[in-house]
Design a protein around this motif. Structure first.
Motif, PDB file in Angstrom:
ATOM      1  N   GLU A 115      21.803  31.541 -42.553  1.00 54.79           N
ATOM      2  CA  GLU A 115      20.411  31.972 -43.427  1.00 54.79           C
ATOM      3  C   GLU A 115      19.541  32.212 -42.062  1.00 54.79           C
ATOM      4  OE1 GLU A 115      19.450  29.554 -46.765  1.00 54.79           O
ATOM      5  OE2 GLU A 115      21.989  29.563 -47.018  1.00 54.79           O
ATOM      6  N   ILE A 116      20.250  31.461 -40.445  1.00 58.39           N
ATOM      7  CA  ILE A 116      18.768  31.361 -40.054  1.00 58.39           C
ATOM      8  C   ILE A 116      18.941  31.774 -38.507  1.00 58.39           C
ATOM      9  CG2 ILE A 116      17.684  29.477 -41.247  1.00 58.39           C
ATOM     10  CD1 ILE A 116      19.067  27.649 -38.735  1.00 58.39           C
ATOM     11  N   MET A 117      20.533  31.483 -38.218  1.00 58.57           N
ATOM     12  CA  MET A 117      20.453  32.538 -37.073  1.00 58.57           C
ATOM     13  C   MET A 117      20.601  33.859 -36.962  1.00 58.57           C
ATOM     14  SD  MET A 117      21.021  29.547 -35.100  1.00 58.57           S
ATOM     15  CE  MET A 117      22.283  29.911 -33.857  1.00 58.57           C
ATOM     16  N   PRO A 118      20.615  34.504 -36.083  1.00 60.62           N
ATOM     17  CA  PRO A 118      21.127  36.304 -35.823  1.00 60.62           C
ATOM     18  C   PRO A 118      22.663  36.416 -36.013  1.00 60.62           C
ATOM     19  CG  PRO A 118      19.669  35.763 -33.709  1.00 60.62           C
ATOM     20  CD  PRO A 118      20.312  34.456 -34.569  1.00 60.62           C
ATOM     21  N   GLU A 119      22.622  37.634 -36.423  1.00 54.48           N
ATOM     22  CA  GLU A 119      24.258  37.243 -36.815  1.00 54.48           C
ATOM     23  C   GLU A 119      25.317  37.277 -35.615  1.00 54.48           C
ATOM     24  OE1 GLU A 119      26.592  40.651 -39.310  1.00 54.48           O
ATOM     25  OE2 GLU A 119      24.410  40.780 -39.713  1.00 54.48           O
ATOM     26  N   ASP A 120      24.753  38.052 -34.466  1.00 52.03           N
ATOM     27  CA  ASP A 120      25.711  38.068 -33.520  1.00 52.03           C
ATOM     28  C   ASP A 120      25.852  36.809 -32.324  1.00 52.03           C
ATOM     29  OD1 ASP A 120      23.275  37.788 -32.351  1.00 52.03           O
ATOM     30  OD2 ASP A 120      22.724  39.556 -30.921  1.00 52.03           O
ATOM     31  N   THR A 121      25.226  35.629 -33.127  1.00 53.98           N
ATOM     32  CA  THR A 121      25.199  34.530 -32.110  1.00 53.98           C
ATOM     33  C   THR A 121      26.875  33.803 -32.893  1.00 53.98           C
ATOM     34  OG1 THR A 121      23.740  32.628 -33.782  1.00 53.98           O
ATOM     35  CG2 THR A 121      22.936  34.275 -31.847  1.00 53.98           C
ATOM     36  N   LEU A 122      26.839  34.226 -33.961  1.00 56.03           N
ATOM     37  CA  LEU A 122      28.040  33.033 -34.933  1.00 56.03           C
ATOM     38  C   LEU A 122      28.839  33.656 -34.539  1.00 56.03           C
ATOM     39  CD1 LEU A 122      25.643  32.832 -38.765  1.00 56.03           C
ATOM     40  CD2 LEU A 122      26.012  31.323 -36.710  1.00 56.03           C
ATOM     41  N   PRO A 123      30.389  32.705 -34.686  1.00 56.78           N
ATOM     42  CA  PRO A 123      29.691  31.312 -35.396  1.00 56.78           C
ATOM     43  C   PRO A 123      29.410  30.457 -34.335  1.00 56.78           C
ATOM     44  CG  PRO A 123      32.052  31.494 -35.291  1.00 56.78           C
ATOM     45  CD  PRO A 123      31.777  33.158 -34.831  1.00 56.78           C
ATOM     46  N   THR A 124      28.666  29.369 -34.457  1.00 56.41           N
ATOM     47  CA  THR A 124      28.413  28.717 -32.810  1.00 56.41           C
ATOM     48  C   THR A 124      28.193  27.151 -33.454  1.00 56.41           C
ATOM     49  OG1 THR A 124      26.161  27.941 -31.437  1.00 56.41           O
ATOM     50  CG2 THR A 124      25.887  28.280 -33.869  1.00 56.41           C
ATOM     51  N   PHE A 125      28.951  26.072 -31.811  1.00 58.24           N
ATOM     52  CA  PHE A 125      29.187  24.989 -32.412  1.00 58.24           C
ATOM     53  C   PHE A 125      27.593  24.147 -31.330  1.00 58.24           C
ATOM     54  CE2 PHE A 125      32.986  28.302 -32.827  1.00 58.24           C
ATOM     55  CZ  PHE A 125      33.499  27.479 -33.949  1.00 58.24           C
ATOM     56  N   ASN A 126      26.846  25.253 -31.176  1.00 58.36           N
ATOM     57  CA  ASN A 126      26.029  24.148 -30.074  1.00 58.36           C
ATOM     58  C   ASN A 126      24.725  23.771 -31.288  1.00 58.36           C
ATOM     59  OD1 ASN A 126      23.874  23.753 -27.672  1.00 58.36           O
ATOM     60  ND2 ASN A 126      23.825  25.867 -26.789  1.00 58.36           N
ATOM     61  N   ALA A 127      24.214  22.624 -31.217  1.00 58.77           N
ATOM     62  CA  ALA A 127      23.415  21.936 -32.184  1.00 58.77           C
ATOM     63  C   ALA A 127      21.970  22.714 -31.334  1.00 58.77           C
ATOM     64  CB  ALA A 127      22.916  20.422 -31.671  1.00 58.77           C
ATOM     65  N   LEU A 128      22.131  22.715 -30.198  1.00 59.18           N
ATOM     66  CA  LEU A 128      20.736  23.276 -29.313  1.00 59.18           C
ATOM     67  C   LEU A 128      20.603  25.026 -29.790  1.00 59.18           C
ATOM     68  CD1 LEU A 128      21.830  21.243 -27.282  1.00 59.18           C
ATOM     69  CD2 LEU A 128      19.637  22.115 -25.659  1.00 59.18           C
ATOM     70  N   ALA A 129      21.407  25.987 -29.878  1.00 57.69           N
ATOM     71  CA  ALA A 129      21.288  26.548 -30.372  1.00 57.69           C
ATOM     72  C   ALA A 129      20.824  27.354 -31.983  1.00 57.69           C
ATOM     73  CB  ALA A 129      22.570  28.017 -30.129  1.00 57.69           C
ATOM     74  N   LEU A 130      21.022  26.261 -32.992  1.00 54.88           N
ATOM     75  CA  LEU A 130      20.579  26.030 -33.911  1.00 54.88           C
ATOM     76  C   LEU A 130      19.707  25.618 -33.801  1.00 54.88           C
ATOM     77  CD1 LEU A 130      23.893  23.842 -35.430  1.00 54.88           C
ATOM     78  CD2 LEU A 130      22.952  26.574 -36.464  1.00 54.88           C
ATOM     79  N   GLU A 131      18.745  24.895 -33.432  1.00 48.75           N
ATOM     80  CA  GLU A 131      17.803  24.002 -32.832  1.00 48.75           C
ATOM     81  C   GLU A 131      16.448  25.044 -32.919  1.00 48.75           C
ATOM     82  OE1 GLU A 131      19.073  19.608 -32.319  1.00 48.75           O
ATOM     83  OE2 GLU A 131      17.856  21.031 -30.424  1.00 48.75           O
ATOM     84  N   THR A 132      16.874  26.669 -32.187  1.00 43.23           N
ATOM     85  CA  THR A 132      15.459  27.673 -31.366  1.00 43.23           C
ATOM     86  C   THR A 132      15.287  28.268 -32.851  1.00 43.23           C
ATOM     87  OG1 THR A 132      17.833  29.351 -31.176  1.00 43.23           O
ATOM     88  CG2 THR A 132      17.223  27.593 -29.790  1.00 43.23           C
ATOM     89  N   CYS A 133      16.771  27.984 -33.755  1.00 46.32           N
ATOM     90  CA  CYS A 133      16.026  28.920 -35.382  1.00 46.32           C
ATOM     91  C   CYS A 133      16.250  28.180 -36.746  1.00 46.32           C
ATOM     92  CB  CYS A 133      17.271  29.693 -35.192  1.00 46.32           C
ATOM     93  SG  CYS A 133      17.942  31.284 -34.202  1.00 46.32           S
ATOM     94  N   ILE A 134      16.032  26.649 -36.431  1.00 47.50           N
ATOM     95  CA  ILE A 134      15.578  26.397 -37.973  1.00 47.50           C
ATOM     96  C   ILE A 134      14.070  26.186 -38.449  1.00 47.50           C
ATOM     97  CG2 ILE A 134      16.605  24.371 -37.229  1.00 47.50           C
ATOM     98  CD1 ILE A 134      14.376  22.708 -35.786  1.00 47.50           C
ATOM     99  N   HIS A 135      13.122  26.474 -37.188  1.00 43.34           N
ATOM    100  CA  HIS A 135      11.919  27.306 -38.376  1.00 43.34           C
ATOM    101  C   HIS A 135      11.822  28.098 -38.723  1.00 43.34           C
ATOM    102  CE1 HIS A 135      12.289  29.692 -34.734  1.00 43.34           C
ATOM    103  NE2 HIS A 135      11.571  30.090 -35.191  1.00 43.34           N
ATOM    104  N   LYS A 136      13.119  28.774 -38.943  1.00 48.89           N
ATOM    105  CA  LYS A 136      13.100  30.149 -40.121  1.00 48.89           C
ATOM    106  C   LYS A 136      13.385  29.512 -41.403  1.00 48.89           C
ATOM    107  CE  LYS A 136      14.648  33.374 -35.757  1.00 48.89           C
ATOM    108  NZ  LYS A 136      15.525  33.776 -35.536  1.00 48.89           N
ATOM    109  N   ILE A 137      13.470  28.667 -41.533  1.00 47.44           N
ATOM    110  CA  ILE A 137      14.108  28.123 -42.912  1.00 47.44           C
ATOM    111  C   ILE A 137      13.031  28.036 -43.819  1.00 47.44           C
ATOM    112  CG2 ILE A 137      14.880  26.383 -43.771  1.00 47.44           C
ATOM    113  CD1 ILE A 137      15.704  24.927 -41.841  1.00 47.44           C
ATOM    114  N   LYS A 138      14.025  29.071 -44.651  1.00 47.07           N
ATOM    115  CA  LYS A 138      12.673  29.689 -46.046  1.00 47.07           C
ATOM    116  C   LYS A 138      11.937  28.572 -46.470  1.00 47.07           C
ATOM    117  CE  LYS A 138      13.627  33.435 -49.523  1.00 47.07           C
ATOM    118  NZ  LYS A 138      13.546  32.796 -50.837  1.00 47.07           N
ATOM    119  N   ASN A 139      10.594  28.167 -46.583  1.00 46.79           N
ATOM    120  CA  ASN A 139      10.168  28.086 -47.402  1.00 46.79           C
ATOM    121  C   ASN A 139       9.927  26.446 -46.402  1.00 46.79           C
ATOM    122  OD1 ASN A 139       9.578  29.640 -49.475  1.00 46.79           O
ATOM    123  ND2 ASN A 139      12.096  29.476 -50.788  1.00 46.79           N
TER     124      ASN A 139
END
Length: 249
Positions: free
Chosen positions: A96-120
């Protein structure tokens, strides 16, 4: 009671590393990745789950009932003990938040670049690891100043000794160097291992300034030294008078 005049959400990243599916997937990608992976980036302790989140959520209910929505970012997993019908709780899948070509990811720092994209997700929010607890009754003022700026808790200044000790500090050093190159702003605070407060608009502003680096990090499936650290957002917030430093020894 004691709530702020605006909603404050809470975001967790969560993985149940004991799940054989996830382990299988991680091992498969380790083989496929073709880059040397830093040992500290794949240490079992990064992924193991001891139900910390359960106790962390209980502490929120007990000591920070003013928290608005709670978002739990996961990879196609739901903690089996979790009451997903709870009105405050929302499971957010990586897709829901990560660009499709980044997944799967096992890197918390990668995820942290996209947490602002959480809906609502609200403009003001807190970000926690699942091993963090509210240990006492807590008010929003602990996290945001009276004029609504995030309070950035820091420990000590950087030294080379600290930097070389761990991949985490390598990322910090890399991020602060980017800040210095772009703005000539020298920042050398070590973030405290605490629940962090953010303004979504500041995150987006900072990402726009360093877009290519955030984008690169989003594509690193495992941790590496040139991951951009979310600490750059706090440093940027401080630099632009959108955050306040508080030293905690």
């Amino acid at each position: 009671g004691g709530g702020a005049s605006y909603p404050i959400d809470l975001v967790y990243l969560w993985v149940d590393g004991n799940d054989p599916e996830i382990t299988k997937k991680r091992n498969l990608w380790k083989e496929k990745y073709g880059k040397t992976i830093n040992k500290q980036g794949i240490n079992k302790c990064r992924f193991i789950d001891n139900d910390e989140l359960k106790y962390s959520l209980r502490s929120v209910e007990k000591y920070a009932p003013w928290i608005n929505n709670i978002y739990i970012v996961t990879d196609n997993q739901i903690p089996k003990w979790l009451n997903t019908k709870h009105p405050k709780i929302h499971i957010v899948d990586h897709t829901e938040i990560m660009p499709e070509d980044t997944l799967p990811t096992f890197n918390a720092l990668a995820l942290e670049t996209c947490i602002h994209k959480i809906k609502n997700l609200s403009e003001y929010f807190l970000y926690a690891n699942d091993d963090m607890l509210f240990a006492n009754p807590t008010k929003p003022e602990y996290f945001f100043t009276t004029n609504n700026l995030p309070i950035i808790r820091t420990r000590e200044k950087f030294t080379n000794q600290i930097i070389n000790s761990h991949i985490y500090f390598q990322s910090l050093k890399y991020s602060y160097e980017l800040l210095y190159e772009k703005f000539g702003f020298l920042y050398s605070e070590c973030p405290h291992h605490v629940i962090d407060s953010y303004k979504k608009s500041t995150i987006i502003e900072c990402i726009n300034q360093f877009e290519e680096y955030f984008n690169d990090t989003a594509h690193h499936k495992f941790r590496q030294n040139d991951d951009i650290s979310r600490a750059i957002i706090s440093a940027y917030a401080y630099m632009t008078n959108q955050g306040v430093l508080k030293s905690v020894q």
